[in-house]
Design a protein around this motif. Structure first.
Motif, PDB file in Angstrom:
ATOM      1  N   LEU A  80      -0.903 -43.322   6.779  1.00  0.00           N
ATOM      2  CA  LEU A  80      -1.011 -44.556   6.007  1.00  0.00           C
ATOM      3  C   LEU A  80      -0.899 -44.283   4.508  1.00  0.00           C
ATOM      4  CD1 LEU A  80      -3.928 -46.299   7.965  1.00  0.00           C
ATOM      5  CD2 LEU A  80      -1.552 -47.091   7.833  1.00  0.00           C
ATOM      6  N   ILE A  81      -1.541 -43.204   4.047  1.00  0.00           N
ATOM      7  CA  ILE A  81      -1.458 -42.839   2.629  1.00  0.00           C
ATOM      8  C   ILE A  81      -0.028 -42.459   2.257  1.00  0.00           C
ATOM      9  CG2 ILE A  81      -2.199 -41.141   0.904  1.00  0.00           C
ATOM     10  CD1 ILE A  81      -4.903 -41.038   2.336  1.00  0.00           C
ATOM     11  N   LYS A  82       0.661 -41.783   3.176  1.00  0.00           N
ATOM     12  CA  LYS A  82       2.058 -41.420   2.931  1.00  0.00           C
ATOM     13  C   LYS A  82       2.928 -42.672   2.803  1.00  0.00           C
ATOM     14  CE  LYS A  82       5.877 -38.667   4.822  1.00  0.00           C
ATOM     15  NZ  LYS A  82       6.328 -37.799   5.957  1.00  0.00           N
ATOM     16  N   CYS A  83       2.633 -43.676   3.621  1.00  0.00           N
ATOM     17  CA  CYS A  83       3.381 -44.944   3.568  1.00  0.00           C
ATOM     18  C   CYS A  83       3.082 -45.721   2.285  1.00  0.00           C
ATOM     19  CB  CYS A  83       3.041 -45.815   4.770  1.00  0.00           C
ATOM     20  SG  CYS A  83       3.596 -45.140   6.346  1.00  0.00           S
ATOM     21  N   SER A  87      -2.326 -46.416  -2.493  1.00  0.00           N
ATOM     22  CA  SER A  87      -3.623 -46.740  -1.890  1.00  0.00           C
ATOM     23  C   SER A  87      -4.565 -45.538  -1.871  1.00  0.00           C
ATOM     24  CB  SER A  87      -3.423 -47.233  -0.454  1.00  0.00           C
ATOM     25  OG  SER A  87      -2.551 -48.336  -0.418  1.00  0.00           O
ATOM     26  N   LYS A  88      -4.116 -44.431  -2.375  1.00  0.00           N
ATOM     27  CA  LYS A  88      -4.903 -43.201  -2.347  1.00  0.00           C
ATOM     28  C   LYS A  88      -6.088 -43.282  -3.313  1.00  0.00           C
ATOM     29  CE  LYS A  88      -4.288 -38.218  -3.150  1.00  0.00           C
ATOM     30  NZ  LYS A  88      -3.313 -37.179  -3.558  1.00  0.00           N
ATOM     31  N   ILE A 110      -0.363 -52.225  -0.128  1.00  0.00           N
ATOM     32  CA  ILE A 110      -1.668 -51.671  -0.513  1.00  0.00           C
ATOM     33  C   ILE A 110      -2.812 -52.367   0.213  1.00  0.00           C
ATOM     34  CG2 ILE A 110      -3.310 -51.468  -2.430  1.00  0.00           C
ATOM     35  CD1 ILE A 110      -0.868 -51.002  -4.257  1.00  0.00           C
ATOM     36  N   ILE A 111      -2.786 -53.699   0.268  1.00  0.00           N
ATOM     37  CA  ILE A 111      -3.918 -54.432   0.851  1.00  0.00           C
ATOM     38  C   ILE A 111      -4.159 -54.058   2.310  1.00  0.00           C
ATOM     39  CG2 ILE A 111      -4.787 -56.720   1.462  1.00  0.00           C
ATOM     40  CD1 ILE A 111      -3.577 -57.770  -1.129  1.00  0.00           C
ATOM     41  N   PHE A 322     -13.988 -37.826  -1.880  1.00  0.00           N
ATOM     42  CA  PHE A 322     -13.067 -38.436  -2.841  1.00  0.00           C
ATOM     43  C   PHE A 322     -11.860 -37.548  -3.120  1.00  0.00           C
ATOM     44  CE2 PHE A 322     -11.638 -39.619  -7.119  1.00  0.00           C
ATOM     45  CZ  PHE A 322     -11.488 -40.985  -6.969  1.00  0.00           C
ATOM     46  N   GLY A 323     -12.090 -36.254  -3.217  1.00  0.00           N
ATOM     47  CA  GLY A 323     -11.005 -35.322  -3.529  1.00  0.00           C
ATOM     48  C   GLY A 323      -9.912 -35.292  -2.486  1.00  0.00           C
ATOM     49  N   SER A 324     -10.232 -35.698  -1.266  1.00  0.00           N
ATOM     50  CA  SER A 324      -9.251 -35.678  -0.187  1.00  0.00           C
ATOM     51  C   SER A 324      -8.194 -36.762  -0.333  1.00  0.00           C
ATOM     52  CB  SER A 324      -9.954 -35.857   1.161  1.00  0.00           C
ATOM     53  OG  SER A 324     -10.476 -37.175   1.284  1.00  0.00           O
ATOM     54  N   GLY A 325      -8.470 -37.766  -1.162  1.00  0.00           N
ATOM     55  CA  GLY A 325      -7.532 -38.863  -1.328  1.00  0.00           C
ATOM     56  C   GLY A 325      -7.751 -40.017  -0.377  1.00  0.00           C
ATOM     57  N   ILE A 326      -8.783 -39.936   0.469  1.00  0.00           N
ATOM     58  CA  ILE A 326      -9.096 -41.064   1.354  1.00  0.00           C
ATOM     59  C   ILE A 326      -9.355 -42.310   0.509  1.00  0.00           C
ATOM     60  CG2 ILE A 326     -10.869 -42.000   2.899  1.00  0.00           C
ATOM     61  CD1 ILE A 326     -11.201 -39.279   4.097  1.00  0.00           C
ATOM     62  N   PRO A 327      -8.807 -43.461   0.897  1.00  0.00           N
ATOM     63  CA  PRO A 327      -9.056 -44.679   0.127  1.00  0.00           C
ATOM     64  C   PRO A 327     -10.548 -45.000   0.037  1.00  0.00           C
ATOM     65  CG  PRO A 327      -7.218 -45.007   1.632  1.00  0.00           C
ATOM     66  CD  PRO A 327      -7.836 -43.683   1.986  1.00  0.00           C
ATOM     67  N   GLY A 328     -11.085 -44.957  -1.151  1.00  0.00           N
ATOM     68  CA  GLY A 328     -12.504 -45.232  -1.364  1.00  0.00           C
ATOM     69  C   GLY A 328     -12.878 -44.966  -2.807  1.00  0.00           C
TER      70      GLY A 328
END
Length: 513
Positions: A80-83, A87-88, A110-111, A322-328
């Protein structure tokens, strides 16, 4: 440019304020509803994560099954992040990049990615908040509405900023904080039009949010006695301590990001979800954004030793998530760490005249201090504490700690976390390449390189056209001998392909260094 065209430009700018007011209401309705849905999803998933880990703790044979689920969901989130790379992470640097540098934001992608990836991650209890994504979701709402109703790049930026303001207002039931955050952090300048857009959007979103969640503040503090004047001396020490902690958070976030950079992109969310497993099993208090930690800290339900362990765990867990890039986002985790630091400070010094009744107020001050030291948005930090706790009684000590923490962080050479993250995002390939003319509105700050100089004496960026200057209610078409004063608004024409360079250079000239 002829005087007729300039006069027409000023007329359009004056009419713009009524346009952004009406459209700001629409943005607020959209952002308030969508962010409220996102907030409900995150809260539900976080509650379920606690139940899941409690089940796994007593049924350890299912841990292997859970690890398989982690692998599958981690790969899905990575895809999803790649798409939708926009949104990261937090989403706040991305919004700033759009408003300040002309970067593009694919709002319709993004939404849904924010919803799916953010809520999925919350089921694993990652230490991330809802506020950053809420701000970006709100900004995307402003962008979508602007694309349908606006034909002006300046108005488009105003509505994106208004959406960001509405997002924060809906995430925390904090409309004033949303308004100030839009001015202090997102747009980084004051303009009557920005203020009108942000105000109407934030207040409208707050109505939507309160209709769904009620009038209760996000942090339901009980009646807290005012901090006695005899204890104000401790605020200096607390301000320094929270400034150091804010700096520490920034350092850990950036180091964590660099560590994840050596891993393949597809594996990063998976690693973050795996790291959440031991925390969920052995220290579930640190799961989620940390709103529960704020309550535990202000009521002194944990000893200093336990609080210190929880703080270290929350710091590591937050930065690794947070460092992983997970949306948050990291707003709420930062506030929770601030509350822990405040409780440690108060309990440690209880033998030196700090009574138990002052623990809660010192926790509130500490939250504002750590946030100011990390984000470098002190006014937002102060107002957020007032709105989240539902009280203005403690405004003075909160403000004192916030500004001392900001000074401490500045002396340590720490840059605002979102500014640093934005610098990492800047990529020429994401900047508009069109050649359409757009209008920039830049405010001149006291002490800047431009203030007090004639137009001809300023070394303007190549291609700059100062089409007009607004001073209070008066508008001028400047010549080379026109003297610019602080508080003036420069109306500048630029082409979209020069937006990033032009905006950066003008802000350096017009802001105090």
């Amino acid at each position: 440019m002829s005087e007729t065209k300039i006069s027409k430009l000023f007329t359009e700018l004056n009419q713009l304020k009524w346009s952004v007011v009406s459209k700001g209401v629409i943005v607020g309705l959209f952002a308030g509803f969508v962010v409220a849905l996102y907030r409900l999803g995150i809260e539900f998933a976080t509650e379920k994560s606690i139940e899941i880990y409690e089940f796994l703790k007593h049924n350890q044979e299912y841990i292997i099954v859970w690890i398989v689920v982690i692998v599958v969901v981690g790969l899905l989130i990575a895809w999803l992040i790649k798409c939708s790379p926009e949104s990261k992470g937090s989403g706040i640097p991305q919004v700033e990049g759009v408003v300040l540098m002309g970067m593009k934001m694919r709002s319709f992608f993004i939404i849904p990615v924010r919803f799916i990836a953010g809520i999925l991650s919350a089921f694993f209890g990652v230490s991330l908040g809802r506020e950053g994504p809420s701000i970006q979701i709100g900004a995307c709402g402003g962008d979508i509405i602007a694309s349908k109703l606006s034909h002006n790049k300046l108005e488009e930026n105003y509505l994106i900023t208004a959406g960001a303001s509405a997002g924060l207002a809906a995430a925390f039931n904090a409309p004033l904080s949303g308004i100030i955050f839009a001015l202090e952090e997102i747009h980084r300048s004051f303009s009557p039009n920005i203020l009108l857009a942000a105000t109407t959007a934030a207040l409208t979103a707050d109505v939507v949010s309160k209709t769904i969640f009620g009038l209760k503040p996000v942090l339901s503090y009980v009646d807290i006695p005012a901090l006695p004047l005899s204890q104000y001396g401790w605020l200096l020490l607390l301000g320094i301590l929270t400034g150091v902690v804010g700096a520490l958070v920034n350092k850990f976030v950036l180091v964590s990001s660099k560590v994840y950079d050596v891993l393949p992109a597809w594996s990063r969310p998976m690693v973050a979800l795996l790291l959440a497993l031991p925390f969920g099993l052995f220290l579930p208090q640190v799961l989620g954004g940390g709103q529960n930690l704020v309550q535990l800290s202000e009521t002194a339900q944990m000893t200093v030793g336990v609080l210190f362990v929880v703080f270290i765990a929350k710091l590591f867990f937050t930065t690794s998530s947070f460092g992983s890039g997970i949306p948050g986002g990291i707003f709420m985790p930062i506030l929770s760490m601030g509350a822990i630091v405040g409780s440690i400070f108060a309990q440690t010094l209880s033998g030196f005249g700090i009574p138990a009744s002052s623990i809660a107020i010192l926790c509130i001050c500490s939250m504002a201090g750590v946030m100011a030291g990390s984000v470098k948005a002190p006014i937002t930090s102060i107002l957020l504490m007032a709105e989240m706790t539902g009280s203005l009684v403690h405004l003075l000590p909160v403000a004192a700690v916030a500004f001392i923490a900001l000074l401490t962080s500045d002396l340590l050479g720490i840059h605002p976390i979102y500014e640093v993250l934005l610098e990492r995002l800047v990529d020429k390939s994401h900047v508009n390449k069109k050649h359409d003319n757009i209008v920039l509105e830049i405010v001149v700050e006291m002490g800047s390189d431009v203030a007090g100089k004639k137009v001809s004496e300023v070394n303007w960026p190549t291609g700059t056209l100062i089409a007009g200057i607004r001073r209070g209610q008066k508008e001028y078409v400047p010549n080379g001998d026109f003297i610019i004063y602080h508080g003036d608004y420069l109306i500048v024409l630029s082409s979209e392909h020069e937006l990033e360079t032009m905006n950066t250079c003008l802000n350096k000239l017009c802001r105090k260094n």
